[in-house]
Design an enzyme around this catalytic site. Structure first.
Site, PDB file in Angstrom:
ATOM      1  N   PHE A  73       1.065  -1.339   0.262  1.00 20.92           N
ATOM      2  CA  PHE A  73      -0.036  -0.082  -0.263  1.00 20.92           C
ATOM      3  C   PHE A  73       1.216   1.210  -0.302  1.00 20.92           C
ATOM      4  O   PHE A  73      -0.161   2.305   0.098  1.00 20.92           O
ATOM      5  CB  PHE A  73      -1.151  -0.501   0.991  1.00 20.92           C
ATOM      6  N   ALA A  74       2.030   1.096   0.523  1.00 22.67           N
ATOM      7  CA  ALA A  74       2.557   2.442   0.872  1.00 22.67           C
ATOM      8  C   ALA A  74       3.293   3.392  -0.538  1.00 22.67           C
ATOM      9  O   ALA A  74       3.650   2.933  -1.472  1.00 22.67           O
ATOM     10  CB  ALA A  74       4.338   1.945   1.194  1.00 22.67           C
ATOM     11  N   ASN A  92       9.465   7.480  -5.754  1.00 18.31           N
ATOM     12  CA  ASN A  92       8.883   6.603  -3.964  1.00 18.31           C
ATOM     13  C   ASN A  92       8.089   5.420  -4.548  1.00 18.31           C
ATOM     14  O   ASN A  92       7.982   4.544  -4.550  1.00 18.31           O
ATOM     15  CB  ASN A  92       7.916   7.689  -3.184  1.00 18.31           C
ATOM     16  N   TYR A 141       0.960   9.736 -10.790  1.00 19.24           N
ATOM     17  CA  TYR A 141       0.564   9.184  -9.860  1.00 19.24           C
ATOM     18  C   TYR A 141       0.317   7.879 -10.936  1.00 19.24           C
ATOM     19  O   TYR A 141       0.337   6.721 -10.456  1.00 19.24           O
ATOM     20  CB  TYR A 141      -1.034   9.711  -9.444  1.00 19.24           C
ATOM     21  N   LEU A 190     -12.943  13.333  -1.047  1.00 20.73           N
ATOM     22  CA  LEU A 190     -15.229  14.840  -1.047  1.00 20.73           C
ATOM     23  C   LEU A 190     -15.875  14.193   0.337  1.00 20.73           C
ATOM     24  O   LEU A 190     -16.184  14.359   1.127  1.00 20.73           O
ATOM     25  CB  LEU A 190     -15.970  13.869  -2.092  1.00 20.73           C
ATOM     26  N   PHE A 208     -16.795  21.089  -7.044  1.00 16.67           N
ATOM     27  CA  PHE A 208     -15.767  21.531  -8.376  1.00 16.67           C
ATOM     28  C   PHE A 208     -16.174  21.273  -9.414  1.00 16.67           C
ATOM     29  O   PHE A 208     -16.212  20.832 -10.007  1.00 16.67           O
ATOM     30  CB  PHE A 208     -15.054  21.299  -8.561  1.00 16.67           C
ATOM     31  N   ARG A 278     -11.859  21.040 -11.740  1.00 12.00           N
ATOM     32  CA  ARG A 278     -10.376  20.741 -10.816  1.00 12.00           C
ATOM     33  C   ARG A 278      -9.524  20.350 -12.306  1.00 12.00           C
ATOM     34  O   ARG A 278     -10.753  18.976 -12.667  1.00 12.00           O
ATOM     35  CB  ARG A 278     -10.496  19.574  -9.284  1.00 12.00           C
ATOM     36  N   GLY A 280      -8.228  17.966 -14.725  1.00 10.60           N
ATOM     37  CA  GLY A 280      -7.299  15.847 -14.666  1.00 10.60           C
ATOM     38  C   GLY A 280      -8.955  15.645 -13.668  1.00 10.60           C
ATOM     39  O   GLY A 280      -8.984  14.125 -13.694  1.00 10.60           O
TER      40      GLY A 280
HETATM   41  N1  UFG Z   1     -15.472  17.074  -5.063  1.00 10.54           N
HETATM   42  C1  UFG Z   1     -15.418  18.132  -5.067  1.00 10.54           C
HETATM   43  N2  UFG Z   1     -14.970  19.017  -3.552  1.00 10.54           N
HETATM   44  C2  UFG Z   1     -13.902  18.294  -3.185  1.00 10.54           C
HETATM   45  C3  UFG Z   1     -13.199  17.395  -3.585  1.00 10.54           C
HETATM   46  C4  UFG Z   1     -13.671  16.452  -4.101  1.00 10.54           C
HETATM   47  O1  UFG Z   1     -16.312  18.411  -5.607  1.00 10.54           O
HETATM   48  O2  UFG Z   1     -13.607  20.005  -1.916  1.00 10.54           O
HETATM   49  C5  UFG Z   1     -14.949  16.373  -6.637  1.00 10.54           C
HETATM   50  C6  UFG Z   1     -14.291  15.954  -7.317  1.00 10.54           C
HETATM   51  O3  UFG Z   1     -14.054  16.855  -8.538  1.00 10.54           O
HETATM   52  C7  UFG Z   1     -14.448  14.380  -7.548  1.00 10.54           C
HETATM   53  C8  UFG Z   1     -14.934  13.703  -6.813  1.00 10.54           C
HETATM   54  O4  UFG Z   1     -15.438  14.643  -5.564  1.00 10.54           O
HETATM   55  O5  UFG Z   1     -15.368  14.949  -8.818  1.00 10.54           O
HETATM   56  C9  UFG Z   1     -14.190  13.447  -5.835  1.00 10.54           C
HETATM   57  O6  UFG Z   1     -13.093  13.691  -5.963  1.00 10.54           O
HETATM   58  P1  UFG Z   1     -12.109  13.038  -4.839  1.00 10.54           P
HETATM   59  O7  UFG Z   1     -10.778  13.804  -4.380  1.00 10.54           O
HETATM   60  O8  UFG Z   1     -12.724  12.013  -3.616  1.00 10.54           O
HETATM   61  O9  UFG Z   1     -11.728  11.803  -5.188  1.00 10.54           O
HETATM   62  P2  UFG Z   1     -10.806  11.422  -6.898  1.00 10.54           P
HETATM   63  O10 UFG Z   1     -12.340  10.350  -7.818  1.00 10.54           O
HETATM   64  O11 UFG Z   1     -10.155  12.506  -7.548  1.00 10.54           O
HETATM   65  O12 UFG Z   1      -9.255   9.996  -6.706  1.00 10.54           O
HETATM   66  C10 UFG Z   1      -9.304   9.226  -6.060  1.00 10.54           C
HETATM   67  C11 UFG Z   1      -8.719   8.624  -5.372  1.00 10.54           C
HETATM   68  C12 UFG Z   1      -7.445   8.739  -6.627  1.00 10.54           C
HETATM   69  C13 UFG Z   1      -7.190   7.333  -7.949  1.00 10.54           C
HETATM   70  C14 UFG Z   1      -8.932   8.036  -8.261  1.00 10.54           C
HETATM   71  C15 UFG Z   1      -9.348   7.255  -8.696  1.00 10.54           C
HETATM   72  O13 UFG Z   1      -8.276   9.345  -4.603  1.00 10.54           O
HETATM   73  O14 UFG Z   1      -6.780   8.320  -5.744  1.00 10.54           O
HETATM   74  O15 UFG Z   1     -10.087   7.925  -6.963  1.00 10.54           O
HETATM   75  O16 UFG Z   1     -10.530   7.192  -9.922  1.00 10.54           O
HETATM   76  F1  UFG Z   1      -7.079   8.124  -8.283  1.00 10.54           F
END
Ligand code: UFG
Length: 325
Positions: A73-74, A92, A141, A190, A208, A278, A280
């Protein structure tokens, strides 16, 4: 089994360690405590503080534990940070993972289970996403995780199957066990951020972007409970399967649905702000996990978003300041 868990002080690592111990297995946790928490390491586990960057340290740790299997997991997990500092991620997540792979081979470990991600798919073409989807990561990543999958695959082939591996491509890990939950610094995910708004720790939650190609115009993700992920790790350790498998529930939930769920579960109201997209963020990421169900016999227990949110909320109420360290 005796299982060596690299990164067992992090979120998914600590929950999986707890699950493995509850299932009667012996666990050695190896963690540098760069992002993990010492107090997240289950007291029943053996603990070695160490960094994968030093081959002799990880070789010695694996040699002394003599594990039947390793779970890796690291890794660093921040997509945004990986865009700003790719070398940090490749050093890493890839170079250090090679040291763990080397230690696994040198100590005749039978199976490595690797913590991978839906980020290996980049912007997917088909929904739901199966393992046949082309892997085209759009950030360092996701690419770093895909590189380790390939390294393990070559290592497995070179060993004529003596060393087997399963890469588990998680979608959005969420929720908590009774003892362990999500406490990242900084927190970017989120569900924990919406819970902070519900708890009054944060003034609001920012959405976002409300201009995505989804029914309510906010991004859709597949939230999968951390205990269901833990179950899949054990099944993967027990299996002879070599390859990569998706882990998600197959149910997509929008950002707005997550906010509504948190309001329902907590009974609290909070301010919702509107923000820019956001960089990507794909419109929707939903898993087709039929291969994990078929090959591993995996059956997620938490199919319902409210149940996932409720487990995270319970953990938060019991640990208002997160982990002590
Ligand atoms: N979001 C918001 N507001 C916030 C935080 C997130 O609207 O304050 C939205 C993001 O834009 C996204 C959704 O909530 O649409 C989920 O965002 P997260 O950051 O919780 O998760 P991600 O989907 O970006 O990423 C997760 C993991 C990554 C992995 C990815 C794979 O954290 O490590 O899923 O799908 F790569």
């Amino acid at each position: 089994m005796h299982i060596f868990v690299a990164g067992g002080a992090g979120y998914i690592g600590s929950c999986t360690t707890e699950y493995l111990l509850n299932q009667g297995h012996e666990v050695t946790v190896f963690d540098a405590l760069l992002n993990g928490h010492r107090s997240a390491v289950d007291k029943r586990a053996h603990f070695i503080q160490g960094n994968l960057e030093k081959l002799d340290v990880i070789e010695e740790a694996v040699k002394s534990a003599k594990p039947d299997g390793i779970i890796h997991f690291a890794a660093f997990i921040e997509v945004g940070e990986s865009m700003k500092n790719p070398l940090k991620y490749f050093r890493n997540n890839v170079a250090n993972a090679i040291n763990l792979c080397q230690a696994a081979a040198d100590n005749n470990v039978r199976k490595v289970v690797f913590s991978s991600t839906a980020a290996v798919y980049g912007i997917p073409e088909y929904f739901p996403i199966s393992e046949h989807e082309p892997t085209k990561p759009i950030n360092p990543y996701g690419d770093s995780k895909l590189m380790v999958e390939k390294i393990l695959d070559w290592q497995c082939r070179q060993s004529n199957g003596r060393l087997k591996y399963t890469a588990l491509r998680y979608f959005n890990a969420a929720g908590a066990t009774a003892e362990h939950g999500e406490d990242h610094h900084p927190e970017t995910h989120l569900i924990p951020l919406v819970l902070k708004a519900a708890a009054g720790e944060w003034p609001s939650i920012t959405v976002f972007g409300r201009n995505y190609d989804t029914p309510d115009k906010t991004c859709i993700r597949d939230y999968v409970h951390v205990l269901d992920l833990a179950q899949a790790h054990l099944l993967a350790l027990e299996s002879d399967f070599c390859g990569s498998l998706n882990l998600g529930t197959g149910n997509g939930h929008s950002v707005q649905e997550v906010i509504d769920s948190v309001k329902r579960v907590t009974g609290r109201n909070f301010t919702v702000d509107e923000g820019e997209r956001r960089a990507g963020d794909p419109d929707r990421l939903v898993a087709d996990s039929s291969e994990a169900r078929r090959i591993l016999g995996w059956k997620p227990q938490f199919e319902d978003l409210d149940a996932i949110v409720e487990s995270a909320w319970k953990w938060k109420l019991a640990h208002p300041n997160g982990y002590e360290d």
